[in-house]
Motif scaffolding. Structure first.
Motif, short mmCIF file in Angstrom:
data_model
loop_
_atom_site.label_atom_id
_atom_site.label_comp_id
_atom_site.label_asym_id
_atom_site.label_seq_id
_atom_site.Cartn_x
_atom_site.Cartn_y
_atom_site.Cartn_z
N LEU A 1 -11.81 4.99 0.53
CA LEU A 1 -12.78 5.84 -0.19
C LEU A 1 -14.12 5.15 -0.39
O LEU A 1 -15.15 5.80 -0.46
CB LEU A 1 -12.22 6.24 -1.55
CG LEU A 1 -10.93 7.05 -1.55
CD1 LEU A 1 -10.49 7.32 -2.97
CD2 LEU A 1 -11.11 8.35 -0.78
N LYS B 1 3.69 7.16 -1.37
CA LYS B 1 4.16 6.90 -2.74
C LYS B 1 5.65 7.20 -2.87
O LYS B 1 6.40 6.41 -3.45
CB LYS B 1 3.37 7.74 -3.74
CG LYS B 1 1.96 7.28 -3.97
CD LYS B 1 1.27 8.18 -4.97
CE LYS B 1 -0.19 7.82 -5.13
NZ LYS B 1 -0.88 8.73 -6.05
N TYR C 1 -9.55 3.03 -2.61
CA TYR C 1 -8.65 3.72 -1.69
C TYR C 1 -7.83 4.78 -2.42
O TYR C 1 -7.76 4.80 -3.64
CB TYR C 1 -7.71 2.72 -1.01
CG TYR C 1 -6.78 2.00 -1.96
CD1 TYR C 1 -5.52 2.51 -2.24
CD2 TYR C 1 -7.17 0.82 -2.59
CE1 TYR C 1 -4.67 1.85 -3.13
CE2 TYR C 1 -6.33 0.17 -3.47
CZ TYR C 1 -5.08 0.69 -3.73
OH TYR C 1 -4.24 0.04 -4.60
N ARG C 2 -7.20 5.64 -1.61
CA ARG C 2 -6.27 6.64 -2.14
C ARG C 2 -5.01 6.56 -1.29
O ARG C 2 -5.06 6.64 -0.06
CB ARG C 2 -6.87 8.03 -2.06
CG ARG C 2 -5.91 9.11 -2.53
CD ARG C 2 -6.50 10.52 -2.52
NE ARG C 2 -7.17 10.83 -1.26
CZ ARG C 2 -8.42 11.29 -1.18
NH1 ARG C 2 -9.13 11.46 -2.26
NH2 ARG C 2 -8.95 11.56 -0.01
N GLU C 3 -3.86 6.42 -1.95
CA GLU C 3 -2.58 6.35 -1.25
C GLU C 3 -2.05 7.76 -1.05
O GLU C 3 -2.14 8.60 -1.95
CB GLU C 3 -1.59 5.52 -2.06
CG GLU C 3 -0.27 5.29 -1.37
CD GLU C 3 0.67 4.39 -2.15
OE1 GLU C 3 1.72 4.08 -1.60
OE2 GLU C 3 0.35 4.02 -3.29
N THR C 4 -1.47 8.02 0.11
CA THR C 4 -0.93 9.36 0.39
C THR C 4 0.33 9.59 -0.43
O THR C 4 1.02 8.65 -0.81
CB THR C 4 -0.60 9.52 1.89
OG1 THR C 4 0.42 8.59 2.24
CG2 THR C 4 -1.83 9.30 2.76
N GLU C 5 0.62 10.86 -0.69
CA GLU C 5 1.81 11.21 -1.47
C GLU C 5 3.09 10.80 -0.74
O GLU C 5 4.04 10.36 -1.36
CB GLU C 5 1.83 12.71 -1.77
CG GLU C 5 0.77 13.16 -2.74
CD GLU C 5 0.91 12.49 -4.10
OE1 GLU C 5 2.05 12.31 -4.57
OE2 GLU C 5 -0.13 12.15 -4.69
N GLN D 1 -8.81 -0.20 -7.44
CA GLN D 1 -8.05 1.03 -7.24
C GLN D 1 -8.93 2.22 -6.85
O GLN D 1 -8.43 3.20 -6.32
CB GLN D 1 -7.25 1.37 -8.49
CG GLN D 1 -6.11 0.41 -8.72
CD GLN D 1 -5.40 0.65 -10.04
OE1 GLN D 1 -5.87 1.42 -10.87
NE2 GLN D 1 -4.28 -0.02 -10.22
N THR D 2 -10.23 2.11 -7.08
CA THR D 2 -11.14 3.19 -6.69
C THR D 2 -11.55 3.08 -5.23
O THR D 2 -12.20 3.98 -4.72
CB THR D 2 -12.40 3.19 -7.57
OG1 THR D 2 -13.11 1.96 -7.37
CG2 THR D 2 -12.05 3.37 -9.04
N ILE E 1 -2.90 4.52 3.36
CA ILE E 1 -4.04 4.76 2.48
C ILE E 1 -5.24 5.30 3.25
O ILE E 1 -5.34 5.16 4.47
CB ILE E 1 -4.46 3.46 1.76
CG1 ILE E 1 -4.78 2.36 2.76
CG2 ILE E 1 -3.39 3.01 0.80
CD1 ILE E 1 -5.37 1.13 2.15
N GLU E 2 -6.14 5.91 2.50
CA GLU E 2 -7.42 6.35 3.03
C GLU E 2 -8.50 5.58 2.29
O GLU E 2 -8.49 5.48 1.06
CB GLU E 2 -7.61 7.85 2.80
CG GLU E 2 -8.92 8.37 3.31
CD GLU E 2 -9.11 9.85 2.99
OE1 GLU E 2 -10.23 10.33 3.25
OE2 GLU E 2 -8.19 10.49 2.49
#
Length: 140
Positions: free
Chosen positions: A78, A101, A94-98, A91-92, A75-76
């Motif tokens: 945010l 997933k 972080y962002r999980e990489t593709e 859920q806002t 994750i990154e």
């Protein structure tokens, strides 16, 4: 004097940092902060490809690798938060990489396929069998 905290105050500005165990708890990767700290101690949390201790500071833009029971997340970060809020807010953060997933989806499919080939027991364990199971597991 007591002040009320609002949802907008939960997410901290980008200029400060938060302990990684608090952030993981607030982002709902772990149910308690103690579990998040234990995961750090066991080497299940990596920040910038290095094992992270519970007191390590997290900043916006950091890349983390988190291994939990549900899989491994890349994750990154945010946003930062020290408070655990609703799942929608978490859920806002972080962002999980593709790639993460797809890897988790593939692992879930493999686990599901393995369950199909696992033999089912012929019957329920008897009282004697249950006692042996408990004894084998180290209970009583």
């Amino acid at each position: 004097m007591r002040t009320n905290r609002h949802a907008s105050e939960e997410i901290a500005p980008a200029s400060i940092s938060v302990r990684i165990d608090k952030w993981l708890w607030a982002a709902r990767f772990f149910k308690t902060r103690a579990l998040a700290a234990k995961a750090c101690d066991l080497g299940r949390i990596h920040s910038h490809e290095k094992e992270a201790k519970p007191a390590r500071e997290v900043r916006v833009g950091d890349r983390l690798r988190v291994r939990t029971d549900s899989g491994e997340f890349e994750i990154e970060v945010l946003a930062l938060s020290e408070m655990r809020g609703p799942a929608a807010v978490a859920q806002t953060l972080y962002r999980e990489t593709e790639a993460s997933k797809t890897a988790r989806a593939k692992a879930a499919e493999e686990r599901k396929a393995m369950q199909e080939f696992a033999p089912l027991p012929a019957r329920r364990p008897s009282k004697r069998d249950r006692r042996r199971i408990i004894q084998f597991r180290g209970g009583r």
